[in-house]
Design a protein around this motif. Structure first.
Motif, PDB file in Angstrom:
ATOM      1  N   PHE A 399      43.747  37.813  48.049  1.00  0.00           N
ATOM      2  CA  PHE A 399      43.564  37.591  46.608  1.00  0.00           C
ATOM      3  C   PHE A 399      42.857  36.249  46.373  1.00  0.00           C
ATOM      4  CE2 PHE A 399      44.977  35.777  42.595  1.00  0.00           C
ATOM      5  CZ  PHE A 399      44.733  36.813  41.702  1.00  0.00           C
ATOM      6  N   ASP A 400      43.322  35.209  47.052  1.00  0.00           N
ATOM      7  CA  ASP A 400      42.723  33.876  46.872  1.00  0.00           C
ATOM      8  C   ASP A 400      41.264  33.857  47.304  1.00  0.00           C
ATOM      9  OD1 ASP A 400      45.081  32.947  45.856  1.00  0.00           O
ATOM     10  OD2 ASP A 400      45.750  31.972  47.717  1.00  0.00           O
ATOM     11  N   GLN A 401      40.975  34.536  48.426  1.00  0.00           N
ATOM     12  CA  GLN A 401      39.592  34.615  48.905  1.00  0.00           C
ATOM     13  C   GLN A 401      38.699  35.273  47.850  1.00  0.00           C
ATOM     14  OE1 GLN A 401      38.321  34.984  52.699  1.00  0.00           O
ATOM     15  NE2 GLN A 401      39.557  33.137  52.804  1.00  0.00           N
ATOM     16  N   PRO A 406      31.993  34.200  44.105  1.00  0.00           N
ATOM     17  CA  PRO A 406      31.244  34.528  42.896  1.00  0.00           C
ATOM     18  C   PRO A 406      30.970  36.028  42.769  1.00  0.00           C
ATOM     19  CG  PRO A 406      29.777  33.583  44.546  1.00  0.00           C
ATOM     20  CD  PRO A 406      31.161  33.505  45.110  1.00  0.00           C
ATOM     21  N   ASP A 407      31.075  36.765  43.896  1.00  0.00           N
ATOM     22  CA  ASP A 407      30.709  38.185  43.845  1.00  0.00           C
ATOM     23  C   ASP A 407      31.929  39.118  43.810  1.00  0.00           C
ATOM     24  OD1 ASP A 407      31.405  37.387  46.365  1.00  0.00           O
ATOM     25  OD2 ASP A 407      29.828  38.503  47.403  1.00  0.00           O
ATOM     26  N   PHE A 408      33.111  38.564  43.491  1.00  0.00           N
ATOM     27  CA  PHE A 408      34.292  39.412  43.302  1.00  0.00           C
ATOM     28  C   PHE A 408      35.078  38.924  42.096  1.00  0.00           C
ATOM     29  CE2 PHE A 408      33.557  40.471  47.753  1.00  0.00           C
ATOM     30  CZ  PHE A 408      33.889  41.813  47.792  1.00  0.00           C
ATOM     31  N   GLU A 409      35.817  39.819  41.474  1.00  0.00           N
ATOM     32  CA  GLU A 409      36.843  39.424  40.513  1.00  0.00           C
ATOM     33  C   GLU A 409      38.189  39.838  41.087  1.00  0.00           C
ATOM     34  OE1 GLU A 409      34.228  40.114  36.413  1.00  0.00           O
ATOM     35  OE2 GLU A 409      36.003  41.336  36.770  1.00  0.00           O
ATOM     36  N   ALA A 410      39.099  38.882  41.205  1.00  0.00           N
ATOM     37  CA  ALA A 410      40.444  39.192  41.669  1.00  0.00           C
ATOM     38  C   ALA A 410      41.272  39.614  40.453  1.00  0.00           C
ATOM     39  CB  ALA A 410      41.051  37.975  42.346  1.00  0.00           C
ATOM     40  N   PHE A 411      42.035  40.685  40.582  1.00  0.00           N
ATOM     41  CA  PHE A 411      42.843  41.162  39.451  1.00  0.00           C
ATOM     42  C   PHE A 411      44.316  40.797  39.585  1.00  0.00           C
ATOM     43  CE2 PHE A 411      40.604  44.040  36.436  1.00  0.00           C
ATOM     44  CZ  PHE A 411      39.316  43.812  36.892  1.00  0.00           C
ATOM     45  N   THR A 412      44.954  41.312  40.619  1.00  0.00           N
ATOM     46  CA  THR A 412      46.403  41.088  40.732  1.00  0.00           C
ATOM     47  C   THR A 412      46.791  40.798  42.176  1.00  0.00           C
ATOM     48  OG1 THR A 412      46.894  43.424  41.205  1.00  0.00           O
ATOM     49  CG2 THR A 412      46.910  42.760  38.883  1.00  0.00           C
ATOM     50  N   TYR A 422      34.224  44.389  43.143  1.00  0.00           N
ATOM     51  CA  TYR A 422      32.954  43.774  43.476  1.00  0.00           C
ATOM     52  C   TYR A 422      32.146  43.636  42.184  1.00  0.00           C
ATOM     53  CZ  TYR A 422      28.322  42.939  45.311  1.00  0.00           C
ATOM     54  OH  TYR A 422      27.102  42.391  45.555  1.00  0.00           O
ATOM     55  N   VAL A 423      31.592  42.433  41.969  1.00  0.00           N
ATOM     56  CA  VAL A 423      30.780  42.169  40.790  1.00  0.00           C
ATOM     57  C   VAL A 423      29.494  41.497  41.261  1.00  0.00           C
ATOM     58  CG1 VAL A 423      30.645  40.967  38.577  1.00  0.00           C
ATOM     59  CG2 VAL A 423      32.840  41.851  39.374  1.00  0.00           C
ATOM     60  N   PRO A 424      28.361  42.205  41.213  1.00  0.00           N
ATOM     61  CA  PRO A 424      27.135  41.617  41.735  1.00  0.00           C
ATOM     62  C   PRO A 424      26.789  40.325  41.003  1.00  0.00           C
ATOM     63  CG  PRO A 424      26.712  43.773  40.735  1.00  0.00           C
ATOM     64  CD  PRO A 424      28.173  43.538  40.658  1.00  0.00           C
ATOM     65  N   ALA A 484      37.767  38.697  57.085  1.00  0.00           N
ATOM     66  CA  ALA A 484      36.529  39.479  57.259  1.00  0.00           C
ATOM     67  C   ALA A 484      36.316  40.459  56.104  1.00  0.00           C
ATOM     68  CB  ALA A 484      36.586  40.229  58.584  1.00  0.00           C
ATOM     69  N   VAL A 485      37.366  40.736  55.329  1.00  0.00           N
ATOM     70  CA  VAL A 485      37.293  41.802  54.324  1.00  0.00           C
ATOM     71  C   VAL A 485      36.239  41.554  53.229  1.00  0.00           C
ATOM     72  CG1 VAL A 485      38.603  42.942  52.469  1.00  0.00           C
ATOM     73  CG2 VAL A 485      39.604  42.707  54.740  1.00  0.00           C
ATOM     74  N   PRO A 486      36.201  40.360  52.585  1.00  0.00           N
ATOM     75  CA  PRO A 486      35.244  40.206  51.478  1.00  0.00           C
ATOM     76  C   PRO A 486      33.792  40.459  51.897  1.00  0.00           C
ATOM     77  CG  PRO A 486      36.865  38.438  51.452  1.00  0.00           C
ATOM     78  CD  PRO A 486      37.082  39.186  52.722  1.00  0.00           C
ATOM     79  N   ASP A 487      33.365  39.903  53.028  1.00  0.00           N
ATOM     80  CA  ASP A 487      31.974  40.110  53.454  1.00  0.00           C
ATOM     81  C   ASP A 487      31.685  41.579  53.750  1.00  0.00           C
ATOM     82  OD1 ASP A 487      31.071  37.560  53.141  1.00  0.00           O
ATOM     83  OD2 ASP A 487      31.342  36.963  55.248  1.00  0.00           O
ATOM     84  N   LEU A 488      32.645  42.239  54.410  1.00  0.00           N
ATOM     85  CA  LEU A 488      32.443  43.657  54.738  1.00  0.00           C
ATOM     86  C   LEU A 488      32.225  44.472  53.465  1.00  0.00           C
ATOM     87  CD1 LEU A 488      35.107  44.305  57.551  1.00  0.00           C
ATOM     88  CD2 LEU A 488      32.623  44.405  57.770  1.00  0.00           C
ATOM     89  N   ILE A 489      33.040  44.197  52.442  1.00  0.00           N
ATOM     90  CA  ILE A 489      32.917  44.964  51.199  1.00  0.00           C
ATOM     91  C   ILE A 489      31.654  44.555  50.442  1.00  0.00           C
ATOM     92  CG2 ILE A 489      33.980  45.464  48.959  1.00  0.00           C
ATOM     93  CD1 ILE A 489      36.697  45.227  50.259  1.00  0.00           C
TER      94      ILE A 489
END
Ligand code: PLP
Length: 508
Positions: A399-401, A406-412, A422-424, A484-489
């Motif tokens: 969640f913190d990552q 800038p290219d993600f919005e964390a919700f919960t 993911y938000v371009p 590794a998850v954010p970059d993969l997505i």
């Protein structure tokens, strides 16, 4: 009269069609275990799942006609581990974060082999003396994890849905008129109502429908910002419904919702249940075991006041599927709900023997408790606390990552679930148009990520937003995996977004 009566002694030639000699069993079993150990050692190198059609998978099976003649078991088993592991979703893979499906304890696999070998029928004590006592002890260990009072009882069932349904039926028996046992619900004049938040798992609709109450009996408790049932709104609903002459009888709290890991205000709900004479059932299928963590105690306050709790050892105790469990405060309520005594069971019904066929819908029952009993001893409470705490910390880290990018919005973040989308970067849309675009994009991202086999997440829909959801109930996942998850997505997200822009610019 039979042949025998005329004095002719017949020898029946027994087929060995399903038998294995001890030597064959030893050899086949050792080969199988060797292969499974190799597969486990290399699980990280495999894709998390296959992306094939049912027809593709179906084509891997033997021909459709029922086999006429038998086949040598050695050749049957030789290729099977690879066939299965090459065409399964591997929830034991460190990069599996979908639904609420855990990695499985290896000792659980050995336990299932043992359980099948003993083949205990844990429906009756006399049919399964030690298995029945092991199940009782395992249920009691789960009770201690949840902080339920001494003397509570319970039973293993197939999973969370069944565990919740057993709790539902216990509530029906405890609070509704006894006449429905013979005359059914149609004999009642008043409306008997159930209260649950809309975040409750769909077992509640299945139960209300299938047990003849109808889904309209379920009243939706409004939720707060964090998707927890609102006790003030609930109190008002209960008063209004009573004033109208309806009969509230069952209150459902969830300890760890499927979508976001929210925990309802259990203590307030328990108080309302007492005040209005309701059965208080808590669905802890996913989150219940987190109640053992001292740092979560406040969040789970009131869990120990439930009349019944459903938990799923095949979720956060990492038991191989299937293992669910219902625990009830009043030890007499399950037999009062389920016991019918057939003449062909000459059991010591009033004695000390626990006959589990009187505790739920099942008659013949498997030895599900063994895999849980063994894993609890292998890990101890301390081991499990460390594992659950680790899963929660990893979800927090994810969640913190996401929050920092800038290219993600964390919700919960709730328990071991993180949601995000993911938000371009530089997306030039606003308002509803932006929401619609992001919903569509993230649906495509989800599919692309699954197809890649690199990792597996699932989704939630939060107030209309389609979000990606990672639930970590996986003792193999490490901090590096999560990092590794954010970059993969993002790689899939960026590609899909750019494709959409090109498509638009070309005007097709
Ligand atoms: C998973 C889950 C269920 C259903 O449990 P199964 O084991 O899939 O039958 C019910 N409620 C909650 C909160 C769950 O997470």
């Amino acid at each position: 009269m039979t042949e025998k009566a005329k004095g002719a002694v017949q020898t029946v030639a027994r087929s060995r069609a399903v038998e294995l000699s001890p030597e064959e069993f030893r050899r086949l079993g050792k080969d199988l275990v060797d292969r499974l150990a190799d597969i486990q050692a290399g699980i990280r190198e495999r894709p998390v799942t296959v992306y094939k059609t049912p027809a593709d998978i179906g084509a891997l099976l033997p021909e459709a006609a029922l086999p006429e003649q038998g086949t040598n078991p050695e050749s049957l088993l030789a290729a099977l581990p690879d066939l299965l592991f090459d065409h399964s979703l591997l929830n034991g893979h460190p990069h599996f974060y979908g639904y609420v499906t855990s990695s499985a304890t290896p000792i659980g696999a050995l336990a299932d082999l043992l359980a099948a070998s003993v083949n205990a029928n844990v429906g009756g004590w006399q049919l399964s003396p030690i298995a029945s006592e092991i199940e009782k002890q395992t249920v009691d260990w789960l009770r201690q994890m949840l902080g339920m009072p001494d003397g509570s009882r319970g039973i293993f069932v197939s999973g969370g849905n069944m565990a919740n349904m057993v709790g539902f039926m216990a509530g029906v028996r405890a609070k509704m008129p006894r006449t429905i046992r013979t005359q059914g619900l149609a004999s009642l004049d008043e409306k008997w109502l159930v209260y649950a938040s809309p975040e409750t798992h769909t077992w509640i609709q299945k139960a209300a429908d299938l047990f003849g109450h109808g889904t309209d009996c379920v009243r939706a408790i409004p939720v707060d910002e964090e998707l927890r049932a609102d006790p003030v709104a609930l109190a008002a609903m209960l008063r209004e419904d009573r004033d109208r002459g309806d009969r509230p009888f069952l209150l459902i709290g969830t300890a760890g919702t499927v979508s976001t890991g929210a925990v309802d205000p259990l203590d307030d709900m328990a108080t309302l249940a007492k005040e209005h004479d309701l059965w208080f059932h808590v669905d802890g299928a996913y989150g219940g075991f987190a109640a053992m963590l001292p740092e979560q105690r406040e969040r789970f306050r009131g869990l120990d006041r439930a009349d019944s709790i459903a938990v799923d050892p095949h979720k956060w105790l990492y038991a191989p599927i299937e293992a669910g469990c219902t625990i009830v405060r009043d030890p007499a309520i399950l037999p009062a709900t389920f016991a019918y005594r057939p003449p062909y069971y000459h059991f010591d019904a009033e004695g000390e023997e626990t006959n589990f066929f009187e505790y739920s819908l099942q008659n013949t029952r498997g030895f599900r408790a063994l895999k849980v009993w063994l894993a609890i001893q292998q890990a101890g409470r301390a081991g499990y606390e460390e594992l659950l705490r680790g899963d929660i910390a990893l979800a927090r880290e994810l969640f913190d990552q996401m929050n920092a990018r800038p290219d993600f919005e964390a919700f919960t973040h709730g328990l071991s679930i993180a949601t995000f989308r993911y938000v371009p970067e530089g997306l030039a849309l606003a308002g509803e148009e932006r929401e619609a675009y992001l919903n569509d994009l993230n649906e495509s991202v989800l599919e692309a990520v699954k197809k890649s086999g690199e990792l597996f997440v699932s989704n939630a829909v939060l107030r209309g937003a389609f979000v990606l959801r990672a639930c970590i109930v996986n003792f193999r996942t490490t901090t590096d995996d999560v990092h590794a998850v954010p970059d993969l997505i993002a790689r899939h997200g960026k590609l899909l977004h750019e494709n959409r822009i090109h498509t638009r610019e070309r005007g097709d």
